[in-house]
Motif scaffolding. Structure first.
Motif, PDB file in Angstrom:
ATOM      1  N   TRP A 118      48.546  37.542  28.482  1.00 47.22           N
ATOM      2  CA  TRP A 118      47.957  38.424  27.461  1.00 47.22           C
ATOM      3  C   TRP A 118      46.824  39.240  28.048  1.00 47.22           C
ATOM      4  N   LEU A 119      45.924  38.590  28.777  1.00 45.47           N
ATOM      5  CA  LEU A 119      44.800  39.305  29.388  1.00 45.47           C
ATOM      6  C   LEU A 119      45.284  40.327  30.423  1.00 45.47           C
ATOM      7  N   THR A 120      46.303  39.921  31.199  1.00 42.20           N
ATOM      8  CA  THR A 120      46.818  40.818  32.244  1.00 42.20           C
ATOM      9  C   THR A 120      47.385  42.089  31.643  1.00 42.20           C
ATOM     10  N   TRP A 121      48.223  41.959  30.612  1.00 47.58           N
ATOM     11  CA  TRP A 121      48.828  43.141  30.012  1.00 47.58           C
ATOM     12  C   TRP A 121      47.788  44.001  29.296  1.00 47.58           C
ATOM     13  N   ARG A 122      46.831  43.340  28.661  1.00 44.79           N
ATOM     14  CA  ARG A 122      45.781  44.093  27.979  1.00 44.79           C
ATOM     15  C   ARG A 122      44.974  44.918  28.988  1.00 44.79           C
ATOM     16  N   THR A 123      44.634  44.297  30.098  1.00 39.61           N
ATOM     17  CA  THR A 123      43.865  45.000  31.138  1.00 39.61           C
ATOM     18  C   THR A 123      44.716  46.050  31.819  1.00 39.61           C
ATOM     19  N   ARG A 124      45.979  45.716  32.076  1.00 37.52           N
ATOM     20  CA  ARG A 124      46.874  46.659  32.749  1.00 37.52           C
ATOM     21  C   ARG A 124      47.043  47.928  31.920  1.00 37.52           C
ATOM     22  N   ILE A 125      47.241  47.761  30.622  1.00 38.19           N
ATOM     23  CA  ILE A 125      47.401  48.932  29.754  1.00 38.19           C
ATOM     24  C   ILE A 125      46.105  49.743  29.715  1.00 38.19           C
ATOM     25  N   GLY A 126      44.954  49.038  29.716  1.00 40.87           N
ATOM     26  CA  GLY A 126      43.677  49.744  29.731  1.00 40.87           C
ATOM     27  C   GLY A 126      43.485  50.558  31.000  1.00 40.87           C
ATOM     28  N   ILE A 127      43.827  49.967  32.154  1.00 39.54           N
ATOM     29  CA  ILE A 127      43.711  50.684  33.429  1.00 39.54           C
ATOM     30  C   ILE A 127      44.654  51.876  33.447  1.00 39.54           C
TER      31      ILE A 127
END
Length: 569
Positions: A67-76
């Protein structure tokens, strides 16, 4: 760095997960050693409970990490898209004309996806894999160093296989990106010119061409998948070899009493878990090469030279009068070639209505483009109200210039939104007043949903004349100090031209107006006519004066009227 805390959190969770995974084989060792020694049910129960707890922790940390990875990935990805799209909007016209729309969009989308994917892989997969690798190697050496050394002898082989395959994979990635850019650039051209395609009955040929090129690109992908599958199979064989070797040596050590069966089970667990991170780390080289291709494309946009950026001391102006002057202006595109403008001196006074005529390629559009600062002159100065346009902020300058093109672009939105495009905060009453002044209100209210009617892509649901009148209303609502009319009636029939011309006369009243025209009937009433030829001003004056001189303008009038009307005004 805006994502420092989320990335740190992801790495912390991933490192904890690596520790949990490394603890599982030890729990298995505890269970099998207890069974082998007949220690009773308590150690067995403790081992089972440990496996259950470790399994629950693993799933919880895995879900949190994902969850954290996808949230951060989409933000980047959003931040990177914001930077590149913002840069594209600021780059000069020369950049956009050098790149096709389809090519640019394909290059942008695939490059950002590739770069974000590579960065995510490195940050969120490679780092945890390296942590697990270090922990598992340390534990294996502590349990049985001889067996650990045997397993570790196999570890570099997957990385070596990946290293050998990486250059070919990089070439393939780069080649595929270029192929897809070319394919969708052409596809965009076909869809934009669908009327031409249908007129020449080329639908089937274009479809076949597109599908053949897609099929060709897919064949490259399939061949690449085959190679990657072979690479993966070779790496898996190394893993199998390591496991068999560990089982053989470990079994011998167990039989000789040098280690317990539980230790062998733990080792086999580590071998199974060890090569996942090893293969992940072996793929780092390929990931880095893929990221390199994407970085080059993204930075090709971010680092594109903006020769027309605002000067550090550029001024913000609230309102211009509209006095425009070209002083000894020359302009030629970079890379050589003849100048499009060659020593132009021209002064257009505030409120004056000046027509610019001449044959194609004489520099008419270039002349007014310099006022909008889409380009800078090679030599000389363009001034508005006595200020060098290079000393004005581009947004402030263009906000006070209105343009009506030959083929004005409307967006696939409502009539209301299109008119309000240059001034989104306008009231409905102001929008309707602008439409009335542009002779557009009557036909707008007859549309199915009136001002809320969606006009279609590029205004395709409206006639050319209707599109022009909406464009005029949009310009009028902007209330510019300088008005540029770029062939606004050349594609219209007589009835539409009369309505548009009447609207233009109303819009241009008391405004500095620059009219580019091939159709000379539209410039007869101009305060002054400037005749360009090969980038130079060869004549200027009122219509009657120029006709009486019998010069170049008179010859243009003669060619257009073919003697049907007398030259005298």
């Amino acid at each position: 760095m805006p994502f420092r805390l989320p990335i740190a959190g992801i790495l912390l969770v991933a490192l904890t997960l690596a520790g949990v995974n490394a603890a599982e084989p030890l729990a298995l060792k505890r269970i099998f050693d207890a069974l082998a020694l007949g220690e009773g049910g308590r150690p067995l129960a403790e081992g089972v409970v440990s496996l259950v707890v470790l399994g629950l922790l693993r799933e919880a940390f895995t879900a949190t990490s994902n969850w954290l990875t996808w949230r951060t990935r989409i933000g980047i990805q959003y931040r990177l898209t914001e930077a590149t799209v913002g840069r594209l909007h600021r780059l000069p016209l020369t950049f956009h004309r050098a790149e096709g729309v389809g090519a640019l969009m394909t290059r942008l989308d695939r490059s950002i996806q590739g770069l974000v994917g590579a960065l995510s892989d490195i940050a969120f997969n490679v780092v945890p894999a390296a942590a697990y690798l270090l922990i598992s190697v340390a534990v294996m050496l502590r349990l049985e160093w001889r067996l650990a050394l045997l397993v570790l002898a196999f570890a570099p082989l997957p990385a070596l296989i990946a290293r050998l395959a990486a250059p070919m994979q990089t070439r393939r990635e780069r080649g595929l990106l270029e192929r897809w850019v070319h394919i969708y650039s052409r596809f965009n051209e076909v869809l934009s010119g669908i009327v031409t395609v249908k007129s020449f009955t080329m639908e089937e040929a274009e479809k076949r061409r597109f599908l053949d090129e897609v099929n060709s690109a897919n064949e490259v992908v399939i061949r690449g998948v085959g190679v990657d599958a072979g690479v993966g199979a070779a790496q898996n064989l190394v893993q199998i070899g390591a496991r068999v070797a560990a089982l053989a040596l470990g079994g011998a050590l167990v039989l000789r009493g040098h280690m317990t069966a539980g230790t062998l089970v733990a080792f086999l667990g580590y071998v199974g878990g060890l090569f996942g991170p090893v293969l992940g780390l072996a793929g780092v080289y390929k990931t880095l090469r893929t990221a390199q291709v994407s970085v080059e494309e993204v930075y090709g946009i971010l680092d594109a030279q903006d020769l027309l950026g605002d000067a550090p001391d550029a001024r913000e102006v609230v309102r211009l009068r509209g006095d425009v002057r070209w002083d000894n202006v020359r302009f030629a595109y970079p890379g050589g070639g003849p100048p499009l403008l060659d020593g132009v001196d021209l002064h257009v006074r505030e409120g004056e209505r000046v027509a610019i005529v001449g044959p194609s390629g004489s520099g008419k559009s270039t002349l007014v483009s310099l006022v909008q600062r889409f380009y800078d002159p090679t030599e000389g100065v363009v001034r508005v109200d006595g200020i060098d346009v290079r000393k004005l902020k581009q947004v402030a300058l263009r906000r006070q210039i209105g343009v009506v093109f030959q083929d004005s672009l409307l967006f696939n939105e409502s009539v209301l939104a299109n008119i309000a495009y240059g001034r989104p905060g306008a009231t409905r009453a102001e929008i309707e007043a602008a439409a009335r002044a542009a002779n557009a209100h009557d036909f707008i209210v007859r549309l199915p949903e009136g001002y809320d009617t969606v006009v279609g892509e590029r205004g395709s649901r409206l006639s050319v004349g209707e599109r022009q009148r909406i464009s005029i209303a949009r310009t009028l609502l902007k209330s510019p100090a300088i008005l540029i009319l770029d062939e606004p009636t050349s594609a219209l029939d007589a009835e539409s031209e009369a309505l548009v011309s009447e609207a233009l006369a109303r819009v241009s009243r008391r405004r500095t107006t620059l009219i580019i025209a091939h159709r000379l009937s539209t410039v007869v009433d101009a305060d002054r006519i400037v005749v360009l030829r090969e980038g130079r001003i060869v004549e200027q004056g009122r219509h009657a004066e120029l006709v009486a001189r019998g010069g170049h303008y008179a010859s243009l009038v003669e060619k257009q009227t073919r003697g049907m009307f007398p030259l005298a005004a």
